[in-house]
Design an enzyme around this catalytic site. Sequence first.
Site, PDB file in Angstrom:
ATOM      1  CG  ASN A 159      34.997  26.176  24.536  1.00  0.00           C
ATOM      2  OD1 ASN A 159      33.944  26.090  23.955  1.00  0.00           O
ATOM      3  ND2 ASN A 159      35.506  25.534  25.270  1.00  0.00           N
ATOM      4  CD1 TRP A 160      31.663  31.601  22.441  1.00  0.00           C
ATOM      5  CD2 TRP A 160      29.805  31.422  20.985  1.00  0.00           C
ATOM      6  NE1 TRP A 160      31.697  32.904  21.344  1.00  0.00           N
ATOM      7  CE2 TRP A 160      30.582  32.628  20.362  1.00  0.00           C
ATOM      8  CE3 TRP A 160      28.650  31.108  20.353  1.00  0.00           C
ATOM      9  CZ2 TRP A 160      29.998  33.557  19.366  1.00  0.00           C
ATOM     10  CZ3 TRP A 160      28.306  32.054  19.258  1.00  0.00           C
ATOM     11  CH2 TRP A 160      29.040  33.004  18.757  1.00  0.00           C
ATOM     12  CE  LYS A 161      34.573  26.355  28.644  1.00  0.00           C
ATOM     13  NZ  LYS A 161      35.122  26.314  30.022  1.00  0.00           N
ATOM     14  CG  HIS A 178      37.315  21.533  26.501  1.00  0.00           C
ATOM     15  ND1 HIS A 178      36.738  21.376  27.956  1.00  0.00           N
ATOM     16  CD2 HIS A 178      37.491  22.887  26.342  1.00  0.00           C
ATOM     17  CE1 HIS A 178      36.766  22.698  28.345  1.00  0.00           C
ATOM     18  NE2 HIS A 178      37.390  23.413  27.738  1.00  0.00           N
ATOM     19  CD  GLU A 183      34.418  22.451  30.278  1.00  0.00           C
ATOM     20  OE1 GLU A 183      33.582  22.592  29.142  1.00  0.00           O
ATOM     21  OE2 GLU A 183      34.648  23.545  30.887  1.00  0.00           O
ATOM     22  CD  GLU A 234      41.358  25.011  27.200  1.00  0.00           C
ATOM     23  OE1 GLU A 234      41.005  26.012  27.315  1.00  0.00           O
ATOM     24  OE2 GLU A 234      40.766  24.082  27.282  1.00  0.00           O
ATOM     25  N   GLY A 272      37.565  28.148  34.176  1.00  0.00           N
ATOM     26  CA  GLY A 272      36.317  28.425  34.796  1.00  0.00           C
ATOM     27  C   GLY A 272      36.275  28.649  36.194  1.00  0.00           C
ATOM     28  CB  SER A 302      40.795  31.871  34.398  1.00  0.00           C
ATOM     29  OG  SER A 302      39.946  30.824  34.989  1.00  0.00           O
ATOM     30  N   GLY A 327      36.975  30.789  27.262  1.00  0.00           N
ATOM     31  CA  GLY A 327      35.733  30.188  27.780  1.00  0.00           C
ATOM     32  C   GLY A 327      34.945  31.504  28.427  1.00  0.00           C
ATOM     33  N   GLY A 328      34.643  31.698  29.697  1.00  0.00           N
ATOM     34  CA  GLY A 328      33.778  32.649  30.054  1.00  0.00           C
ATOM     35  C   GLY A 328      34.042  34.200  29.329  1.00  0.00           C
TER      36      GLY A 328
HETATM   37  P1  PGA Z   1      37.534  29.596  30.761  1.00  0.00           P
HETATM   38  O1  PGA Z   1      37.450  28.371  29.944  1.00  0.00           O
HETATM   39  O2  PGA Z   1      38.410  30.510  29.947  1.00  0.00           O
HETATM   40  O3  PGA Z   1      36.292  29.682  31.145  1.00  0.00           O
HETATM   41  O4  PGA Z   1      38.428  29.210  31.939  1.00  0.00           O
HETATM   42  C1  PGA Z   1      38.583  27.873  28.863  1.00  0.00           C
HETATM   43  C2  PGA Z   1      38.050  26.865  28.358  1.00  0.00           C
HETATM   44  O5  PGA Z   1      37.675  25.761  28.755  1.00  0.00           O
HETATM   45  O6  PGA Z   1      38.315  26.507  27.088  1.00  0.00           O
END
Ligand code: PGA
Length: 253
Positions: A9-11, A95, A97, A167, A173, A212, A233-234
């Site tokens: 997930n590149w956000k 998600h 966010e 999640e 993050g 993470s 994510g990251g």
């Molecule tokens: P993260 O994000 O790996 O940076 O914690 C995961 C996500 O939000 O899907």
Amino acid sequence: MREKLVIGNWKMHGTQAQAHELATHARELAAALPNIEIGIAPSFVHLPACLAIATGSDLIVAAQNLAAYGNGAHTGEVSAEMLTDLGVGHVLVGHSERRQRFGEDDAVVATKLEMALEAGLHPVLCLGETLQQREAGATADVVLQQLMAVRERVGVEGLRRTSIAYEPVWAIGTGLTATPEQAQEVHVLIRSAISQHDAIVGGLIRILYGGSVKGSNARQLLAQTDIDGALVGGAALIPEDFAAICHAASQDG
Ligand code: PGA
């Protein structure tokens, strides 16, 4: 046996050049690791370029969000119909966010998931508790409530065409990861809740872990019986890290 699925997930990150580089890398990984499924979720603007790169390969290209409405006067939104027209097959829904920063409650998430299914998209439903909720001992209640809001709308038949990503919000993050045992416990809870309605769907549905995930912790997480992949994510923005996670998934798969 549930085939493992790893989605990056590149956000809201990346230039066109970076999207090109990451998608090309993911395409190579998908070709090298045929026993798992690999996907990328770029922002809307990078979807067409990524789809072009994925053409003729097994790389999955997912959207990060979709509108809760069909085509119409909804300025700034992107419908499920537009995504399928583009050739997108998967979409993240709910998600944390989106839930936290853009006011998506369970009803909106259920509507979006329904829109995705109706258009023939495969939704990845994201669920998870906040730190406060975990500390208050409410993890199970929160996660099951989020799940049931969707099941009540689309039924078990809808869940059959859905994947889930657990999640924990406190692990996204932050560098904090749920221990493999903590994650496994919630994955079992989710699977059992679905199995109560339909044992076959409960057994087949893929439940990814997110929060993470890195090259260094992926193997232990993915070794858990009920962890069927990762939503990353990251680390998905770092080709070596994403590759390490996919390799970990491939070896346990
Ligand atoms: P993260 O994000 O790996 O940076 O914690 C995961 C996500 O939000 O899907």
